[in-house]
Design a protein around this motif. Structure first.
Motif, PDB file in Angstrom:
ATOM      1  N   MET A   1      10.449  -8.394  -1.418  1.00  0.00           N
ATOM      2  CA  MET A   1       9.849  -7.878  -2.638  1.00  0.00           C
ATOM      3  C   MET A   1      10.528  -6.574  -3.058  1.00  0.00           C
ATOM      4  O   MET A   1      10.875  -5.748  -2.219  1.00  0.00           O
ATOM      5  N   LYS A   2      10.688  -6.385  -4.343  1.00  0.00           N
ATOM      6  CA  LYS A   2      11.281  -5.156  -4.852  1.00  0.00           C
ATOM      7  C   LYS A   2      10.235  -4.049  -4.813  1.00  0.00           C
ATOM      8  O   LYS A   2       9.058  -4.268  -4.991  1.00  0.00           O
ATOM      9  N   ARG A   3      10.720  -2.820  -4.599  1.00  0.00           N
ATOM     10  CA  ARG A   3       9.820  -1.685  -4.529  1.00  0.00           C
ATOM     11  C   ARG A   3      10.260  -0.633  -5.534  1.00  0.00           C
ATOM     12  O   ARG A   3      11.442  -0.429  -5.743  1.00  0.00           O
ATOM     13  N   VAL A   4       9.297   0.045  -6.114  1.00  0.00           N
ATOM     14  CA  VAL A   4       9.584   1.021  -7.158  1.00  0.00           C
ATOM     15  C   VAL A   4       9.184   2.403  -6.677  1.00  0.00           C
ATOM     16  O   VAL A   4       8.072   2.606  -6.206  1.00  0.00           O
ATOM     17  N   ASP A  65      -6.019  21.913   4.195  1.00  0.00           N
ATOM     18  CA  ASP A  65      -6.708  20.904   5.005  1.00  0.00           C
ATOM     19  C   ASP A  65      -6.262  19.532   4.510  1.00  0.00           C
ATOM     20  O   ASP A  65      -6.316  19.269   3.307  1.00  0.00           O
ATOM     21  N   LEU A  66      -5.806  18.658   5.403  1.00  0.00           N
ATOM     22  CA  LEU A  66      -5.392  17.314   5.008  1.00  0.00           C
ATOM     23  C   LEU A  66      -6.580  16.369   4.852  1.00  0.00           C
ATOM     24  O   LEU A  66      -6.427  15.255   4.367  1.00  0.00           O
ATOM     25  N   GLY A  67      -7.765  16.819   5.274  1.00  0.00           N
ATOM     26  CA  GLY A  67      -8.964  16.001   5.101  1.00  0.00           C
ATOM     27  C   GLY A  67      -9.182  15.021   6.245  1.00  0.00           C
ATOM     28  O   GLY A  67      -8.497  15.057   7.272  1.00  0.00           O
ATOM     29  N   ASP A  68     -10.131  14.127   6.032  1.00  0.00           N
ATOM     30  CA  ASP A  68     -10.525  13.141   7.039  1.00  0.00           C
ATOM     31  C   ASP A  68      -9.491  12.014   7.079  1.00  0.00           C
ATOM     32  O   ASP A  68      -9.393  11.213   6.159  1.00  0.00           O
ATOM     33  N   GLU A  69      -8.739  11.943   8.148  1.00  0.00           N
ATOM     34  CA  GLU A  69      -7.649  10.982   8.274  1.00  0.00           C
ATOM     35  C   GLU A  69      -8.124   9.545   8.095  1.00  0.00           C
ATOM     36  O   GLU A  69      -7.396   8.700   7.563  1.00  0.00           O
ATOM     37  N   ASP A  70      -9.348   9.256   8.502  1.00  0.00           N
ATOM     38  CA  ASP A  70      -9.858   7.885   8.442  1.00  0.00           C
ATOM     39  C   ASP A  70     -10.498   7.518   7.099  1.00  0.00           C
ATOM     40  O   ASP A  70     -10.968   6.395   6.922  1.00  0.00           O
ATOM     41  N   SER A  71     -10.505   8.440   6.148  1.00  0.00           N
ATOM     42  CA  SER A  71     -11.222   8.192   4.901  1.00  0.00           C
ATOM     43  C   SER A  71     -10.458   7.304   3.930  1.00  0.00           C
ATOM     44  O   SER A  71     -11.056   6.708   3.026  1.00  0.00           O
ATOM     45  N   TYR A  72      -9.137   7.203   4.095  1.00  0.00           N
ATOM     46  CA  TYR A  72      -8.369   6.361   3.176  1.00  0.00           C
ATOM     47  C   TYR A  72      -7.012   6.037   3.791  1.00  0.00           C
ATOM     48  O   TYR A  72      -6.436   6.840   4.521  1.00  0.00           O
ATOM     49  N   GLN A  73      -6.512   4.847   3.471  1.00  0.00           N
ATOM     50  CA  GLN A  73      -5.187   4.419   3.922  1.00  0.00           C
ATOM     51  C   GLN A  73      -4.364   4.039   2.682  1.00  0.00           C
ATOM     52  O   GLN A  73      -4.733   3.138   1.940  1.00  0.00           O
ATOM     53  N   TYR A  74      -3.281   4.759   2.458  1.00  0.00           N
ATOM     54  CA  TYR A  74      -2.421   4.459   1.305  1.00  0.00           C
ATOM     55  C   TYR A  74      -1.672   3.150   1.554  1.00  0.00           C
ATOM     56  O   TYR A  74      -1.143   2.921   2.645  1.00  0.00           O
ATOM     57  N   LYS A  75      -1.638   2.284   0.507  1.00  0.00           N
ATOM     58  CA  LYS A  75      -1.098   0.937   0.676  1.00  0.00           C
ATOM     59  C   LYS A  75      -0.144   0.574  -0.454  1.00  0.00           C
ATOM     60  O   LYS A  75      -0.217   1.121  -1.555  1.00  0.00           O
ATOM     61  N   MET A  76       0.712  -0.387  -0.158  1.00  0.00           N
ATOM     62  CA  MET A  76       1.531  -1.036  -1.177  1.00  0.00           C
ATOM     63  C   MET A  76       0.880  -2.367  -1.531  1.00  0.00           C
ATOM     64  O   MET A  76       0.469  -3.124  -0.647  1.00  0.00           O
ATOM     65  N   ILE A  77       0.785  -2.657  -2.829  1.00  0.00           N
ATOM     66  CA  ILE A  77       0.155  -3.890  -3.284  1.00  0.00           C
ATOM     67  C   ILE A  77       1.064  -4.589  -4.295  1.00  0.00           C
ATOM     68  O   ILE A  77       1.922  -3.945  -4.915  1.00  0.00           O
ATOM     69  N   PRO A  78       0.921  -5.893  -4.489  1.00  0.00           N
ATOM     70  CA  PRO A  78       1.716  -6.581  -5.516  1.00  0.00           C
ATOM     71  C   PRO A  78       1.366  -6.069  -6.911  1.00  0.00           C
ATOM     72  O   PRO A  78       0.197  -5.835  -7.224  1.00  0.00           O
ATOM     73  N   HIS A  79       2.371  -5.900  -7.739  1.00  0.00           N
ATOM     74  CA  HIS A  79       2.143  -5.503  -9.123  1.00  0.00           C
ATOM     75  C   HIS A  79       1.324  -6.591  -9.820  1.00  0.00           C
ATOM     76  O   HIS A  79       1.615  -7.780  -9.670  1.00  0.00           O
ATOM     77  N   PRO A  80       0.275  -6.218 -10.580  1.00  0.00           N
ATOM     78  CA  PRO A  80      -0.601  -7.225 -11.189  1.00  0.00           C
ATOM     79  C   PRO A  80       0.120  -8.240 -12.060  1.00  0.00           C
ATOM     80  O   PRO A  80      -0.253  -9.415 -12.093  1.00  0.00           O
ATOM     81  N   ASN A  82       3.559  -8.751 -11.929  1.00  0.00           N
ATOM     82  CA  ASN A  82       4.805  -9.186 -11.291  1.00  0.00           C
ATOM     83  C   ASN A  82       4.621  -9.120  -9.779  1.00  0.00           C
ATOM     84  O   ASN A  82       5.042  -8.163  -9.132  1.00  0.00           O
ATOM     85  N   PRO A  83       3.981 -10.128  -9.186  1.00  0.00           N
ATOM     86  CA  PRO A  83       3.637 -10.092  -7.766  1.00  0.00           C
ATOM     87  C   PRO A  83       4.825  -9.930  -6.813  1.00  0.00           C
ATOM     88  O   PRO A  83       4.639  -9.577  -5.653  1.00  0.00           O
ATOM     89  N   SER A  84       6.043 -10.187  -7.301  1.00  0.00           N
ATOM     90  CA  SER A  84       7.200 -10.017  -6.429  1.00  0.00           C
ATOM     91  C   SER A  84       7.590  -8.547  -6.270  1.00  0.00           C
ATOM     92  O   SER A  84       8.437  -8.202  -5.448  1.00  0.00           O
TER      93      SER A  84
END
Length: 206
Positions: A1-4, A65-80, A82-84
């Motif tokens: 998959m291409k990444r931007v 403060d970086l905050g609560d490490e477990d509060s969120y996980q940054y993710k890569m998702i398919p573009h709505p 253009n899923p590739s």
């Protein structure tokens, strides 16, 4: 998959904004950065307790403060549409902030709401994106490790989480460039103090 690379896309968006507003000579972001560089550095060293320099952007910052490490996980998702193509998932964030002009130290924006103000990412500056998102995004939409981390270019390793606080001093190329916006004149390096009240997975309509 291409990444931007979203920081690159953010710069393109910011340049598009600046092109709509004619405040003088054609805008040269590199030349303007050289003018602002010593001003940004001097302000950071005068107003941050432990200033750090991010070489790739020219942003100075201090993580409170970086905050609560477990509060969120940054993710890569398919573009709505253009899923590739993989794009970073934009979380739903509520935050409080203060914005000052580097040249005068005047406050030009602020909010201090108990529940925080929702960030509209399409209207946020590239500097805010660099502050929030991590240097590399390592997970896919299911929370599994990617085969290869996505190099986003954020200024911290894990990104900001719930309860995080950060101060950044940015050249105008990552703010509004040569556009005048509200109380912010064209070609204004800015100081931001950001406090993350809450961060969650985006809503289905986001």
């Amino acid at each position: 998959m291409k990444r931007v690379n979203v920081l690159v896309l953010g710069l393109i968006v910011a340049m598009g904004l600046s092109s709509c507003i004619k405040d003088g000579d054609p805008f040269d972001p590199d030349a303007q950065y050289q003018i602002e560089k010593p001003l940004v550095e001097a302000y950071a060293k005068a107003h941050l307790n432990s200033p750090q320099f991010h070489e790739n952007t020219g942003i100075w910052y201090e993580v409170i403060d970086l905050g609560d490490e477990d509060s969120y996980q940054y993710k890569m998702i398919p573009h709505p549409s253009n899923p590739s193509q993989l794009v970073p998932e934009a979380p739903t964030v509520k935050a409080n902030h203060v914005t000052r002009l580097v040249e005068s130290n005047d406050v030009v924006e602020s909010n201090d709401d108990e529940g925080g103000k929702t960030i509209v990412w399409n209207n946020s500056t590239v500097a805010w994106q660099a502050a929030f998102f991590p240097a590399k995004i390592r997970y896919d939409k299911d929370g599994q490790l990617l085969d290869e981390p996505f190099d986003f270019g954020g200024i911290t390793q894990s990104g900001l989480k719930k309860g995080a606080a950060i101060k950044i001093v940015t050249p105008s190329r990552w703010a509004y460039q040569n556009a005048s916006v509200g109380n912010i004149p064209a070609n204004s390096p800015l100081y931001y103090e950001i406090h993350v009240v809450d961060i969650q997975e985006p809503s289905s309509g986001n």
